[in-house]
Every structure is written in C-alpha cells, then in structure tokens.
Scaffold this active site. Structure first.
Site, PDB file in Angstrom:
ATOM      1  N   GLU A  59       1.549 -14.430   3.652  1.00  0.00           N
ATOM      2  CA  GLU A  59       2.276 -14.161   2.420  1.00  0.00           C
ATOM      3  C   GLU A  59       3.714 -14.653   2.472  1.00  0.00           C
ATOM      4  O   GLU A  59       4.301 -14.979   1.432  1.00  0.00           O
ATOM      5  CB  GLU A  59       2.263 -12.656   2.113  1.00  0.00           C
ATOM      6  N   ASP A 115      -1.669   7.503 -10.376  1.00  0.00           N
ATOM      7  CA  ASP A 115      -1.861   6.084 -10.085  1.00  0.00           C
ATOM      8  C   ASP A 115      -1.780   5.200 -11.326  1.00  0.00           C
ATOM      9  O   ASP A 115      -1.656   5.680 -12.452  1.00  0.00           O
ATOM     10  CB  ASP A 115      -3.210   5.885  -9.386  1.00  0.00           C
ATOM     11  N   TRP A 154      -4.839   2.328   2.882  1.00  0.00           N
ATOM     12  CA  TRP A 154      -5.569   1.066   3.021  1.00  0.00           C
ATOM     13  C   TRP A 154      -6.955   1.193   2.423  1.00  0.00           C
ATOM     14  O   TRP A 154      -7.843   1.811   3.020  1.00  0.00           O
ATOM     15  CB  TRP A 154      -5.697   0.699   4.506  1.00  0.00           C
ATOM     16  N   TYR A 205       0.856  -1.179   0.000  1.00  0.00           N
ATOM     17  CA  TYR A 205       0.000   0.000   0.000  1.00  0.00           C
ATOM     18  C   TYR A 205       0.898   1.237   0.000  1.00  0.00           C
ATOM     19  O   TYR A 205       1.779   1.359   0.847  1.00  0.00           O
ATOM     20  CB  TYR A 205      -0.897   0.028   1.245  1.00  0.00           C
TER      21      TYR A 205
END
Length: 480
Positions: A232, A281, A186, A172
């Site tokens: 992960e 983005d 988040w 993030y």
C-alpha cells in the site's frame, strides 16, 4: 507537490476555508460524534477540536468528508485524473522494436520512483515511550451510545506476511480495552487476518504497528482494495508522486511512515481473543460483539504535540462514503480491464460500499448482463456485493432515480433476477449464517428476442434535438 504530513493538509484546508476550529471544550464520549454527524449530513467542513476533555491533544475529524476535500487530499482536480494515470501505467503500448523499447524506459523508471524510501528517523520519533506506554492521553472516541467502549477508528495497521515478508497496511477499527491493549477487528477475508492466521499456523507471535495520522495519500491507501502482496505504501507513493518515507519501529520488525503523528507498536498472540464490540458501524446498525484477536502495545512513538485523527461511521452520508466514492472512480479502469463492456459504475451511498452496485454495459449478446454479474461477484472485495443492477450503456448509473425507473420498467421478476449464494461481508446482519448468504443480480437492460422476449420493446420518450435547441435558445424569452 506532495503533502509531507497530515498537518500540511490541514494548512491547505485552512487556506481554503474548508476546516472549522472548535475552541470550546468538548467530550470525546458521544458529544464529538453528535457534532460531527450533524456537520457530515449538512455537507459541512472538516473539524479540528482544539480542547478535548481528558486529553492535551487536538482532534481532527471529517477531513475527507466531501468530494472537494477528497480531490484536494489526493491533489487532483478530478479523481478521473488518477484513473488515467493508472491506465498509463498498466496499459503501455507493446514495443515492436528497439526504439520502442527505449521509449518505454521512462515509464518503467516512474514505477521505481514510487518505492517507499527507508530513512533513519523522522518526526514520529520525537518522543519514544517504551517504559509503560499508554493510550490514556489520546482523545479516543466513544462514538455511539451502545458502543462497547472507546474505539480507534482511523488506524493504519501494518503487518508482515510471515512467509514472504511483504508488508501490508489496512484500516481496521480497534476497541480500547485498557491503556495497553485493544481489539484488532480483522475480518476473515482481510489481508491482516490472513497474516494472523499464517502466523498462528507457525505458532508465532505476529508483530503489529499502527500509524495514526499520516499524509492523506497514505491514509487513503490503507482503505484501497489492492491485490494481495501489493504494498500500500507503493500505491501511496504513486498517488502522491513521491515515495513515502518509512522508518523502523523500536520494538517490532516493521517500517512505518516517518511523518506520522503517532505509532503504536506491539504484537498479537496466536489463539488469544477477547470480545470486541458492539460498535456503531457504517451500515447504520451496530455490529455485534464477537471475539477478535488482542493487540498488546509494547511501545509508542509520537510527535511532541501530536494531532489525533479520527472518524465516525453510521447512517450515510458520512466521511467514509467519500473514501468509498474515491475507490469507485479510481479503480473503475481496473474493472474495465477485466470487463471492457462496462461503461460506468456507481456504488450508491445508501449501499454502504458492499450492498449495492449499479453497472451500465455495452450489451452485445444474450445473457451478457448475467455474465457481468458473475464476473463482479468473482472480483476481489466485490464478492460481497448483495445487489447488482445491470443497465444499458446509455443509462446514467450516477442518477439513482433513473436506475430505479429502469428497474421498475425493464424487469420481469421471474426472468430477469438471479439469486446466488456466496461470501458476504462480516458486517451483514441479515444473512442466516455469518459471512455467507444470498446475493441478487437484476438484469434491467432492454430484453432481446434471443433472451425470450418476443414482444415489441417500446422506445424511450425523448424530445428531438431540434426542438430542445430551440427551447434552450428561447428560454429567457419565455420569462424563465
């Protein structure tokens, strides 16, 4: 043999001439972005900037910016190798007797071999800064002209479920407000946000640790769409064939990769927010300013001379597109386990992961394409998909031109289109409401009489194999 750390990967890139060192001074504000954007669009190498203005540390970018480098990062010749290994784990033969059960034991042992390994210390503990830790020395980028400031763009963010104690690692972005505080971007659908919300309900501060720079499998795993409560770092161990070595943080109750370059330790307080953004983005647009939680840094541990990893996002193709392609190929077998009729899947670069999916299916019954659409919308992060195009099994969905050709020829817009409403990615700016709006499914398969198409459906124009082989054998004779 697994890469020990990010530097190990850089050494391999250099051996294969897949990285370029830039030795002139460059500015982390906009200049590095413009250089990297040009290189990314040309399909160029990874870049190592050795002299970044205002920082004593080198900066690595575009390390994963090609399919060749993604495969090299995950130590495979083809991403399908990982897909086959996943199937080997999740699809064991059902043992029918004692002998068969014994045969399954090595496979179960392999799973245990991937569990993260706790160690006492590691290279990331060479320097420990508890007294007024500061981000000021790191070459953090301001990527695009209208960005709200500098952003950490390749962070591995570790949090712990306050109820179960299971750790999660996600990626993030982090808007740098000052030397000791950042935003924590988040999205409401992400696991990190869920931990934050659960901590808030308990009126508890949420500990957070951020790793910058780890071995490639660890970095990729932070982006992987894994199920909730699946570690992960276990997945990273599976990818690298060896467990990830983890070390305890100094000021928070979390464990982080021992061979990382930099660790930022700290916390997020319930209820505290600050305006984050704008940020250029991966959609190719700026994501707008919104309030997000605030991360407070309590400690920084690092190597003596850390390598700062980063990335930029924007109009595709960019480095993140290849991480997305890796996910497409690696997780296709899992989608097939749920939907065995799926032949292949393509997340086209222009769709930036969540806007567009092309699916080919082995069509067996009327309405089969619509069943697949709704199943995909109900599958994990694929719920965000704004457009699903379903084609027949023989169509090559990796060929965007062929899919668009089928789309133009096989679709009656009144009969074959379905518009539904549901969750959308937080970065979608076209929907009337944030995070919620319309999605479209398009059935571009051959239509059957049982689906209301009573007219004859024409055959594709395809040359017979005998003539194709003849022309192939005589091609040079034609003078070509």
């Amino acid at each position: 043999m697994a890469y020990k750390d990010l530097r190990d990967f850089v050494r391999v890139l250099e051996q294969r001439s897949l990285i370029r060192r830039i030795q002139v001074e460059v500015d982390p504000e906009l200049e590095i972005t413009e250089i990297t954007d040009r290189i990314s669009k040309e399909g160029g190498p990874a870049l190592l900037f050795e002299k970044v203005k205002g920082s004593p540390y080198p900066l690595l970018i575009n390390a994963f910016g090609s399919m060749e480098r993604i495969c090299l990062a995950l130590e495979v010749g083809s991403l399908e190798e990982i897909a086959r290994r996943i199937l080997d784990i999740i699809e064991p033969e059902i043992p029918t007797n004692l002998i068969e059960k014994i045969k399954q034991l090595p496979k179960l042992k392999r799973l245990a071999n991937f569990i993260p390994k706790k160690v006492k210390t590691g290279p990331v503990k060479e320097v420990i800064e508890k007294d007024r830790p500061s981000l000021s020395s790191f070459p953090i980028l301001k990527c695009w002209p209208l960005d709200g400031g500098r952003f950490i763009t390749l962070p591995l963010v570790f949090t712990k479920n306050p109820v179960t104690g299971t750790q999660n690692c996600g990626m993030y972005r982090m808007h740098v407000y000052d030397d000791r505080t950042t935003g924590m971007h988040w999205h409401i659908h992400k696991h990190g946000s869920r931990h934050y919300q659960d901590s808030g309900r308990r009126h508890e501060r949420l500990p957070v640790a951020v790793a910058l720079g780890a071995d490639p499998a660890v970095i990729y795993s932070a982006t992987a769409p894994l199920p909730d409560e699946f570690d992960e770092m276990l997945f990273a161990g599976f990818l690298r064939g060896e467990p990830v070595e983890m070390v305890s943080c100094e000021t928070v109750d979390l464990v982080v990769p021992a061979h990382a370059e930099i660790i930022l330790e700290g916390y997020v307080d319930p209820g505290e927010s600050r305006v984050e953004g704008p940020f250029g983005d991966h959609t190719g647009y700026y994501s707008l300013s919104e309030p997000y939680p605030v991360f407070h840094i309590t400690c920084i541990t690092r190597r003596k001379n850390p390598l700062y990893p980063t990335t930029i996002v924007g109009k595709p193709p960019m480095e993140d597109c290849y991480l997305g392609k890796a996910t497409e190929r690696i997780f296709l077998p899992l989608l097939r386990k749920q939907l065995p009729e799926v032949v292949d899947m393509n997340l086209p670069l222009e769709g930036i992961f969540h806007n567009m999916v092309f699916i080919s299916i082995d069509k067996r019954y009327p309405g089969h394409a619509r069943k697949v659409m709704h199943s995909i919308w109900g599958t994990g992060q694929m719920m965000f998909t704004k457009m699903i195009v379903v084609v027949d099994a023989h169509v090559n969905v990796q060929n965007t031109s062929e899919v668009l050709w089928r789309l133009g020829n096989n679709v009656d817009w009144k009969r074959d289109v379905e518009v539904v409403e549901g969750p959308l990615d937080a970065l979608d700016h076209a929907s009337p409401l944030p995070k919620y709006g319309a999605k479209i499914g398009i059935d571009a398969t051959k239509k059957w009489p049982t689906e209301g198409h009573t007219r004859e459906w024409p055959e594709d124009i395809v040359m017979i194999e005998e003539i194709r082989n003849l022309v192939t054998s005589r091609w040079k004779a034609y003078g070509f």
